[in-house]
Design an enzyme around this catalytic site. Structure first.
Site: not given
Ligand code: ATP
Length: 327
Positions: A77, A135
């Protein structure tokens, strides 16, 4: 595929890892090289992009990974990528390395990062849904869900053996955060007496009554599947409430991260392989901001904007099935 200006692409994994990510990476690399383009792997998600941790991947570099959980590229992340400055830096690094497009394997958060990278800097992006939580809006399936369900089902079957032997009630907490998907499937597949979903209020009176009814009917064990919700550990407060309100003793088992690892199931390998393949073809076909999705049993492309939100709703028919069978 049509004539394309794409010569070099990169792939990264971001957010939580999920079994099957390796299959998608392998498919991206081999489809890309097969089409005559260079494919680069970015280590540790957006954080690795900002550090310039980028290397070219060969056909053999993705050999012998299809069967392994986790991701050979690792994931992370990256708070810095949430800022405009961070994304500008990321875009500059890609441009300096003459990388024309980026494939992001991850969840809705990772998709939001990719979407902003495209909107702000024009870099073509394709999302591949990788999370055990199932999700992401716009797709019926995310890579890793089937493997996570299988792991949880195997674990609950084992817990049922010991629960039967001691005539015990167990609360088994499964992953999925606010998504009810894993809990529902595992509940149905293990014949759980109750499933506690993150999207509904907990009706302790009903749970206690259901368990009591089962005992009176001669059941020798009860399993309650609890979705973790926002934070891991909710099963302890469920245990406390059942004891205090109904003098009902229950054991707690939090399955935790074992659900994120393990060899991907054939379903995950198939869908991930196809998604990786289709993602590269889409880039070559001039897609600029899309995602691979699974709809009505088929892998296809959709606008990335269809997939930027988290999906928390559940399949009503699964709830009905569970209710009908857990009497
Ligand atoms: P999981 O469902 O496994 O948690 P995810 O992709 O939703 O996966 P997040 O921690 O929400 O996991 O996002 C991963 C990374 O994506 C973040 O650490 C950040 O670098 C980037 N990211 C998340 N949200 C945003 C956003 N709104 N704008 C820009 N970058 C983002």
């Amino acid at each position: 595929m049509t004539e394309t200006s794409i010569k070099k692409i990169a792939v990264l994994c971001s957010g939580g890892d999920s079994p099957g990510m390796n299959c998608a990476i392998r498919a991206v690399v081999r489809t890309g090289i097969g089409a005559g383009i260079e494919v680069f792997g970015i280590q540790k998600g957006y954080a690795g992009l900002l550090e310039g941790a980028i290397r070219e991947l060969s056909v053999s570099s993705v050999g012998n990974i299809i069967q392994h959980g986790g991701t050979m590229l690792q994931t992370s992340r990256c708070p810095e990528f949430m800022t405009e400055e961070g994304r500008r830096e990321g875009a500059n690094i890609l441009k300096r390395k003459k990388i024309d497009a980026l494939i992001v394997i991850g969840g809705d958060g990772s998709y939001n990062g990719a979407h902003k990278l495209h909107m702000e800097h024009g870099i073509p992006v394709i999302g591949i849904p990788g999370t055990i939580d199932n999700d992401i809006d716009g797709t019926d399936y995310t890579i890793g869900f089937d493997t996570a369900v299988q792991t949880a089902v195997e674990a609950v079957d084992k817990i049922r053996d010991t629960a039967n032997s001691h005539a015990r009630t167990f609360i088994v907490e499964v992953m999925g955060r606010k998504s009810p998907a894993i809990a529902l499937k595992v509940g149905i597949c293990t014949g759980a007496e109750n499933v506690i979903l993150p999207t509904t209020n907990i009706d302790f009176k009903k749970i206690a009554a259901d368990i009591d009814r089962g005992i009176k009917r001669g059941k020798t064990s009860s399993i309650i599947i609890a979705a973790e919700g926002e934070v891991e550990g909710i099963s302890h407060s469920i245990q406390k409430n059942l004891k205090e309100q109904f003098n009902l003793a229950a054991h707690v088992c939090i399955l935790g991260h074992i659900q994120r690892g393990g060899n991907p199931t054939p379903t995950d390998r198939m869908i991930a392989s196809e998604m990786g393949h289709v993602a590269v073809k889409a880039l070559l076909d001039q897609h600029k901001c899309s995602a691979t999705v699974f709809r009505n049993g088929k892998v296809m492309m959709a606008p990335l904007t269809d997939c930027l939100r988290k999906k928390n709703e559940f399949d009503e028919s699964e709830v009905n099935l569970l209710t009908a069978l857990s009497i």
